[in-house]
Motif scaffolding. Structure first.
Motif, PDB file in Angstrom:
ATOM      1  N   GLN A 307       0.806  -1.216   0.000  1.00  0.00           N
ATOM      2  CA  GLN A 307       0.000   0.000   0.000  1.00  0.00           C
ATOM      3  C   GLN A 307       0.846   1.277   0.000  1.00  0.00           C
ATOM      4  O   GLN A 307       0.294   2.381   0.039  1.00  0.00           O
ATOM      5  CB  GLN A 307      -0.922   0.029   1.229  1.00  0.00           C
ATOM      6  N   MET A 308       2.148   1.144  -0.037  1.00  0.00           N
ATOM      7  CA  MET A 308       3.020   2.304   0.012  1.00  0.00           C
ATOM      8  C   MET A 308       3.518   2.659  -1.381  1.00  0.00           C
ATOM      9  O   MET A 308       4.012   1.809  -2.114  1.00  0.00           O
ATOM     10  CB  MET A 308       4.228   2.051   0.915  1.00  0.00           C
ATOM     11  N   VAL A 309       3.384   3.943  -1.741  1.00  0.00           N
ATOM     12  CA  VAL A 309       3.953   4.477  -2.973  1.00  0.00           C
ATOM     13  C   VAL A 309       5.089   5.409  -2.588  1.00  0.00           C
ATOM     14  O   VAL A 309       4.917   6.304  -1.753  1.00  0.00           O
ATOM     15  CB  VAL A 309       2.892   5.232  -3.800  1.00  0.00           C
ATOM     16  N   ALA A 310       6.255   5.200  -3.175  1.00  0.00           N
ATOM     17  CA  ALA A 310       7.443   5.995  -2.865  1.00  0.00           C
ATOM     18  C   ALA A 310       7.893   6.745  -4.103  1.00  0.00           C
ATOM     19  O   ALA A 310       7.826   6.215  -5.215  1.00  0.00           O
ATOM     20  CB  ALA A 310       8.573   5.092  -2.360  1.00  0.00           C
ATOM     21  N   THR A 311       8.341   7.974  -3.916  1.00  0.00           N
ATOM     22  CA  THR A 311       8.906   8.739  -5.029  1.00  0.00           C
ATOM     23  C   THR A 311      10.171   9.445  -4.565  1.00  0.00           C
ATOM     24  O   THR A 311      10.218   9.996  -3.456  1.00  0.00           O
ATOM     25  CB  THR A 311       7.879   9.734  -5.611  1.00  0.00           C
ATOM     26  N   ALA A 312      11.216   9.397  -5.388  1.00  0.00           N
ATOM     27  CA  ALA A 312      12.528   9.947  -5.054  1.00  0.00           C
ATOM     28  C   ALA A 312      12.685  11.323  -5.688  1.00  0.00           C
ATOM     29  O   ALA A 312      12.364  11.501  -6.865  1.00  0.00           O
ATOM     30  CB  ALA A 312      13.634   9.012  -5.540  1.00  0.00           C
ATOM     31  N   CYS A 313      13.199  12.276  -4.919  1.00  0.00           N
ATOM     32  CA  CYS A 313      13.160  13.679  -5.329  1.00  0.00           C
ATOM     33  C   CYS A 313      14.546  14.291  -5.460  1.00  0.00           C
ATOM     34  O   CYS A 313      15.441  14.056  -4.634  1.00  0.00           O
ATOM     35  CB  CYS A 313      12.339  14.486  -4.338  1.00  0.00           C
ATOM     36  N   LEU A 314      14.698  15.119  -6.482  1.00  0.00           N
ATOM     37  CA  LEU A 314      15.964  15.768  -6.803  1.00  0.00           C
ATOM     38  C   LEU A 314      16.169  17.030  -5.968  1.00  0.00           C
ATOM     39  O   LEU A 314      17.043  17.073  -5.101  1.00  0.00           O
ATOM     40  CB  LEU A 314      16.012  16.073  -8.297  1.00  0.00           C
ATOM     41  N   GLN A 315      15.361  18.069  -6.206  1.00  0.00           N
ATOM     42  CA  GLN A 315      15.511  19.278  -5.408  1.00  0.00           C
ATOM     43  C   GLN A 315      15.171  19.024  -3.944  1.00  0.00           C
ATOM     44  O   GLN A 315      15.790  19.582  -3.040  1.00  0.00           O
ATOM     45  CB  GLN A 315      14.628  20.404  -5.963  1.00  0.00           C
ATOM     46  N   GLY A 316      14.166  18.183  -3.693  1.00  0.00           N
ATOM     47  CA  GLY A 316      13.764  17.891  -2.328  1.00  0.00           C
ATOM     48  C   GLY A 316      14.759  17.049  -1.557  1.00  0.00           C
ATOM     49  O   GLY A 316      14.710  16.998  -0.332  1.00  0.00           O
ATOM     50  N   LYS A 317      15.643  16.340  -2.260  1.00  0.00           N
ATOM     51  CA  LYS A 317      16.685  15.518  -1.629  1.00  0.00           C
ATOM     52  C   LYS A 317      16.110  14.578  -0.570  1.00  0.00           C
ATOM     53  O   LYS A 317      16.611  14.472   0.550  1.00  0.00           O
ATOM     54  CB  LYS A 317      17.781  16.406  -1.024  1.00  0.00           C
ATOM     55  N   ARG A 318      15.035  13.880  -0.958  1.00  0.00           N
ATOM     56  CA  ARG A 318      14.362  12.992  -0.022  1.00  0.00           C
ATOM     57  C   ARG A 318      13.523  11.989  -0.799  1.00  0.00           C
ATOM     58  O   ARG A 318      13.346  12.106  -2.003  1.00  0.00           O
ATOM     59  CB  ARG A 318      13.463  13.800   0.918  1.00  0.00           C
ATOM     60  N   VAL A 319      12.992  11.032  -0.047  1.00  0.00           N
ATOM     61  CA  VAL A 319      11.998  10.102  -0.577  1.00  0.00           C
ATOM     62  C   VAL A 319      10.688  10.365   0.147  1.00  0.00           C
ATOM     63  O   VAL A 319      10.657  10.400   1.379  1.00  0.00           O
ATOM     64  CB  VAL A 319      12.427   8.636  -0.382  1.00  0.00           C
ATOM     65  N   TYR A 320       9.616  10.573  -0.611  1.00  0.00           N
ATOM     66  CA  TYR A 320       8.288  10.678  -0.023  1.00  0.00           C
ATOM     67  C   TYR A 320       7.637   9.302  -0.019  1.00  0.00           C
ATOM     68  O   TYR A 320       7.743   8.545  -0.992  1.00  0.00           O
ATOM     69  CB  TYR A 320       7.403  11.637  -0.817  1.00  0.00           C
ATOM     70  N   LEU A 321       6.948   8.995   1.074  1.00  0.00           N
ATOM     71  CA  LEU A 321       6.287   7.715   1.263  1.00  0.00           C
ATOM     72  C   LEU A 321       4.807   7.975   1.525  1.00  0.00           C
ATOM     73  O   LEU A 321       4.448   8.618   2.514  1.00  0.00           O
ATOM     74  CB  LEU A 321       6.900   6.967   2.447  1.00  0.00           C
ATOM     75  N   LEU A 322       3.958   7.491   0.635  1.00  0.00           N
ATOM     76  CA  LEU A 322       2.528   7.732   0.742  1.00  0.00           C
ATOM     77  C   LEU A 322       1.801   6.422   0.985  1.00  0.00           C
ATOM     78  O   LEU A 322       2.022   5.438   0.264  1.00  0.00           O
ATOM     79  CB  LEU A 322       1.978   8.382  -0.530  1.00  0.00           C
ATOM     80  N   ASN A 323       0.932   6.400   1.997  1.00  0.00           N
ATOM     81  CA  ASN A 323       0.096   5.239   2.253  1.00  0.00           C
ATOM     82  C   ASN A 323      -1.193   5.422   1.459  1.00  0.00           C
ATOM     83  O   ASN A 323      -1.951   6.365   1.691  1.00  0.00           O
ATOM     84  CB  ASN A 323      -0.193   5.130   3.753  1.00  0.00           C
ATOM     85  N   VAL A 324      -1.441   4.542   0.484  1.00  0.00           N
ATOM     86  CA  VAL A 324      -2.549   4.704  -0.442  1.00  0.00           C
ATOM     87  C   VAL A 324      -3.600   3.634  -0.183  1.00  0.00           C
ATOM     88  O   VAL A 324      -3.284   2.438  -0.077  1.00  0.00           O
ATOM     89  CB  VAL A 324      -2.053   4.621  -1.902  1.00  0.00           C
ATOM     90  N   THR A 325      -4.851   4.045  -0.081  1.00  0.00           N
ATOM     91  CA  THR A 325      -5.947   3.125   0.187  1.00  0.00           C
ATOM     92  C   THR A 325      -6.313   2.337  -1.068  1.00  0.00           C
ATOM     93  O   THR A 325      -5.835   2.623  -2.169  1.00  0.00           O
ATOM     94  CB  THR A 325      -7.187   3.888   0.677  1.00  0.00           C
ATOM     95  N   GLU A 326      -7.210   1.364  -0.905  1.00  0.00           N
ATOM     96  CA  GLU A 326      -7.632   0.529  -2.027  1.00  0.00           C
ATOM     97  C   GLU A 326      -8.282   1.339  -3.148  1.00  0.00           C
ATOM     98  O   GLU A 326      -8.199   0.975  -4.314  1.00  0.00           O
ATOM     99  CB  GLU A 326      -8.602  -0.551  -1.541  1.00  0.00           C
ATOM    100  N   ASN A 327      -8.935   2.459  -2.796  1.00  0.00           N
ATOM    101  CA  ASN A 327      -9.588   3.266  -3.832  1.00  0.00           C
ATOM    102  C   ASN A 327      -8.692   4.358  -4.400  1.00  0.00           C
ATOM    103  O   ASN A 327      -9.154   5.207  -5.165  1.00  0.00           O
ATOM    104  CB  ASN A 327     -10.900   3.867  -3.304  1.00  0.00           C
TER     105      ASN A 327
END
Length: 389
Positions: A307-327
């Protein structure tokens, strides 16, 4: 053969990656190829306890798998558990693992592609492994020439054959995402590449789109328009694509003036660029699932674990982790990892063993490289998937 040393380091997350019930990633789905490489185990002090909003806790460890690379861009896993990694500026395809010694994984050059012309953010970009690799041994790449961007295929060590040409080329916006979907079709994320965004809204242009094609580079059956490669439009610069277990497609969109976006992609939808930058009020356009100010994002790679979507960022210099529901909605506030720890982060991919691999992008003009850059790091979650004791 060159060996890159791996070392374990610590990382602290602001919060756990979602609700306690959503944090156990478990083993990969049966249709995921590959076996985990023989990785070094993180040392006892290589992890920290992270607290969740629900009061639970888990350990997250980060290991440096490879260093001394030159702008690693795309990553994809072979059936033996090793990864193929592209270097944007050198036009090399590297093989990382599965061999290792006491100090980490091995990195070897699999091939250097003479057809690539790397300038600006163009070069050797995305890479995808044929779903039939066991029999056809075919690898697909997204790459820049002097006049356009292309998708090509090759057997490692053999000739690169273009299957799609004429994707718009520019200095700073070339897209580059490349991945096979659950439907077996090949998807490519492209860049608009114009100051005014004219190509993103032009249905006859391949720029500013997500394209869906057969392995021959032809429009895939079921596309919105029968004779068109276009799956979705209105994008600025798509550098990441990933699907969840419900076959929902997520894509990053970076380099806009105000916002960095993470989108849920649906057939035939228009995602707004240049009419919209981030969420807007036009009902004809599809708003992002989540967006951040550019200075905190400019995200590139996208990966999915349960259920986790991760995206890696250049200017942000971080990884965002989003918990996404079934819908497909975001539950709670996106969490952050590796903030400022490794500099600019571009690629991120879910490994066959249930970990995440992320690549830095500090050797490019906008980066400030350290002595070990560029690196590939591995995130291991102790309550599920790889590294569970």
């Amino acid at each position: 053969m060159r060996s890159r040393r791996a070392r374990a380091v610590s990382v602290t997350l602001a919060a756990v990656l979602g609700l306690a019930s959503a944090c156990s990633f478990g083993p990969p789905d049966p249709d995921q190829q590959g076996a985990p490489p023989n990785l070094p185990k993180p040392s006892a002090d290589a992890s920290d306890e992270a607290q969740s909003p629900s009061g639970g806790s888990q350990e997250v460890a980060v290991t440096v798998l490879a260093k001394g690379l030159d702008v690693p861009w795309g990553m994809a896993f072979l059936p033996d558990g090793s990864a193929l990694v592209t270097e944007r500026d050198t036009a090399r395809i590297l093989k990382v693992g599965p061999e290792s010694d006491a100090e980490g994984l091995t990195v070897t050059e699999a091939q250097r592609l003479a057809d690539v012309r790397a300038t600006g953010d163009g070069g050797l970009l995305g890479i995808a492994i044929s779903p039939k690799y066991e029999t056809d041994k075919t690898v697909y790449v997204y790459y820049s020439t002097a006049k356009d961007n292309r998708v090509g295929k090759l057997v490692l060590g053999g000739k690169l054959t273009p299957i799609l040409t004429g994707i718009p080329r520019s200095t700073g916006v070339n897209g580059g995402a490349l991945a096979f979907g659950p439907d077996g079709q090949l998807y490519a994320g492209t860049g608009d590449g114009t100051p005014t965004g004219t190509q993103a809204q032009n249905p006859k242009s391949l720029g500013g789109k997500i394209l869906r094609m057969t392995t021959a580079g032809k429009p895939a059956p079921g596309n919105p328009a029968k004779d068109s490669l276009v799956w979705s439009s209105g994008h600025h610069n798509v550098q990441g694509l990933a699907w969840d277990k419900t076959k929902r497609l997520y894509a990053s969109d970076s380099g806009q003036k105000k916002s960095g976006e993470l989108n849920v992609i649906a057939k035939g939808k228009n995602y707004g660029w240049p009419k919209a930058d981030g969420p807007g009020s036009d009902t004809k356009l599809t708003n992002p699932m989540f967006s951040w100010p550019v200075k905190d994002s400019d995200c590139s790679g996208v990966a999915v674990l349960e259920q986790m979507v991760a995206t890696a960022c250049l200017q942000g210099k971080r990884v965002y982790l989003l918990n996404v529901t079934e819908n497909g909605t975001v539950l709670g506030t996106p969490q952050e990892a590796l903030v400022g720890e490794y500099g600019r982060l571009r690629s991120i991919v879910a490994a066959p063993d249930g970990s995440l691999w992320a690549g830095t992008s500090n050797q490019e003009q906008a980066g400030t490289p350290g002595p070990d850059d560029d690196r590939i790091v591995r995130l291991v979650f102790s309550d599920g998937g790889a590294g569970r004791s």
